[in-house]
Design a protein around this motif. Structure first.
Motif, PDB file in Angstrom:
ATOM      1  N   ARG A 112       5.548 -22.574  16.381  1.00 61.47           N
ATOM      2  CA  ARG A 112       6.139 -21.500  17.183  1.00 61.47           C
ATOM      3  C   ARG A 112       5.323 -20.220  17.037  1.00 61.47           C
ATOM      4  O   ARG A 112       5.054 -19.514  18.011  1.00 61.47           O
ATOM      5  CB  ARG A 112       7.595 -21.256  16.764  1.00 61.47           C
ATOM      6  N   GLY A 113       4.922 -19.923  15.799  1.00 61.08           N
ATOM      7  CA  GLY A 113       4.137 -18.719  15.551  1.00 61.08           C
ATOM      8  C   GLY A 113       2.841 -18.703  16.357  1.00 61.08           C
ATOM      9  O   GLY A 113       2.400 -17.661  16.839  1.00 61.08           O
ATOM     10  N   ILE A 143       0.483 -11.698  18.839  1.00 58.63           N
ATOM     11  CA  ILE A 143       0.737 -11.455  17.423  1.00 58.63           C
ATOM     12  C   ILE A 143      -0.523 -11.686  16.610  1.00 58.63           C
ATOM     13  O   ILE A 143      -0.908 -10.890  15.774  1.00 58.63           O
ATOM     14  CB  ILE A 143       1.865 -12.394  16.914  1.00 58.63           C
ATOM     15  N   GLY A 184       3.095 -15.085  12.709  1.00 60.83           N
ATOM     16  CA  GLY A 184       3.930 -14.168  13.480  1.00 60.83           C
ATOM     17  C   GLY A 184       5.271 -13.991  12.802  1.00 60.83           C
ATOM     18  O   GLY A 184       5.465 -14.459  11.671  1.00 60.83           O
ATOM     19  N   VAL A 211       7.951 -15.315  12.046  1.00 58.19           N
ATOM     20  CA  VAL A 211       8.700 -16.557  11.825  1.00 58.19           C
ATOM     21  C   VAL A 211       9.144 -16.518  10.358  1.00 58.19           C
ATOM     22  O   VAL A 211       8.318 -16.316   9.463  1.00 58.19           O
ATOM     23  CB  VAL A 211       7.796 -17.787  12.067  1.00 58.19           C
ATOM     24  N   HIS A 218       2.370 -19.727  19.219  1.00 61.79           N
ATOM     25  CA  HIS A 218       2.589 -19.432  20.633  1.00 61.79           C
ATOM     26  C   HIS A 218       3.192 -18.060  20.879  1.00 61.79           C
ATOM     27  O   HIS A 218       3.412 -17.683  22.029  1.00 61.79           O
ATOM     28  CB  HIS A 218       3.501 -20.510  21.245  1.00 61.79           C
ATOM     29  N   LEU A 219       3.480 -17.315  19.829  1.00 61.38           N
ATOM     30  CA  LEU A 219       4.020 -15.974  20.037  1.00 61.38           C
ATOM     31  C   LEU A 219       2.910 -15.085  20.590  1.00 61.38           C
ATOM     32  O   LEU A 219       1.837 -14.994  19.990  1.00 61.38           O
ATOM     33  CB  LEU A 219       4.563 -15.407  18.722  1.00 61.38           C
TER      34      LEU A 219
END
Ligand code: ZN
Ligand code: ZN
Length: 278
Positions: free
Chosen positions: A202-203, A209, A248, A250, A205-206
């Motif tokens: 997930r990080g 960041i 990011g 997370v 794809h942020l």
């Protein structure tokens, strides 16, 4: 077998997370894995917290998994401080090709300080002794307590090895830094403990960041989704995360949850100075 995480960090500098290093103790044998910045300090902390097996003067086996600075920046400190604290045996440093050159340069860089300690009246009555053994795939170290084998993984163009530690009744697999690799599946299958690096899918794809191209992480490291898949294939008794890269905002729990969404085994978010009985 006992595992102590000394540093669970990566190249970034964080207030409470040191760079990559760990200690494995089996019987009378203590082995240090990697030597990122602050590793020697963490060893002193672990010793003070009740682990005499990690007393600096008794440490004479170090295995570097690869030569990235976040795994080796503490090397000069370790070589010299274990000597100053009373190590009499030669320190044996195992590492991939290039380790000998690195160590020789470090000894040269500190030659004035080393000579000062040795040649003047000081509490170092023994000369600084060390040996470098460069290894490739296969057995790295073995005695009656433990055996260690190296397994080449894939970490960009950096020659990097995962390590497998086996005692009479226990096994530990240390992934080092790697993208998903068949050697992890093959040699990590069914171990009591797998310690694996990871970054947050997930990080990655942020937006805005982290400014490193996403392909870099795909090529160099293992995502939470990939690690969940690896864990499903290998089913370790316990999966311990280290070298965690959030990339990011997370949280630690969210990073673990990304793996837990696809893997139902035990997952531990490893932290500096955590101790695991295996
Ligand atoms: Zn690293
Ligand atoms: Zn690395």
């Amino acid at each position: 077998m006992k595992l102590t995480l000394l540093g669970t960090g990566s190249p970034g500098c964080y207030p409470n997370v040191y760079q990559s290093a760990a200690a494995v103790v089996a019987g009378e044998t203590s082995i240090i894995i990697d030597c990122g910045g602050g590793a020697t300090q963490r060893l002193a902390m672990a010793c003070a917290a009740g682990q005499p097996a990690l007393d600096l003067k008794n440490l004479n086996t170090l295995i570097l998994t690869h030569l990235h600075p976040d795994h080796s920046a503490g090397l000069a400190d370790f070589i010299i401080s274990t000597w100053i604290k009373g190590r009499k045996e030669p320190l044996v440093i195992y590492g991939p090709a290039g380790t000998e050159e690195m160590v020789e340069h470090l000894i040269q860089a500190y030659k004035i300080g080393i000579a000062e300690h040795w040649e003047t009246e000081s509490p170092t009555p023994h000369p600084l002794k060390y040996e470098v053994i460069e290894y490739t795939d296969g057995e790295v170290f073995s005695n009656s307590d433990i055996s260690v084998t190296a397994h080449r993984v894939s970490h960009g163009r950096m020659e990097t090895y995962a390590l497998k530690f086996v005692t009479a009744d226990k096994s530990l697999f240390w992934s080092s830094d790697t993208q998903p690799h068949p050697a992890v599946i093959e040699h990590g299958a069914g171990v009591d403990v797998m310690v694996h690096e990871v970054y947050s899918e997930r990080g990655l794809h942020l937006p805005g960041i982290f400014h490193t191209p996403p392909n870099y992480f795909r090529r160099m490291h293992t995502s939470t989704l990939e690690l969940g898949d690896i864990a499903n294939q290998t089913r370790p008794g316990r999966l311990i995360l280290q070298h965690q890269m959030h990339l990011g905002p997370v949280s630690d729990d969210e990073l673990v949850q990304e793996i837990a969404d696809i893997y139902d085994g035990e997952i531990v978010f490893g932290r500096d100075l955590d101790v695991f009985e295996i």
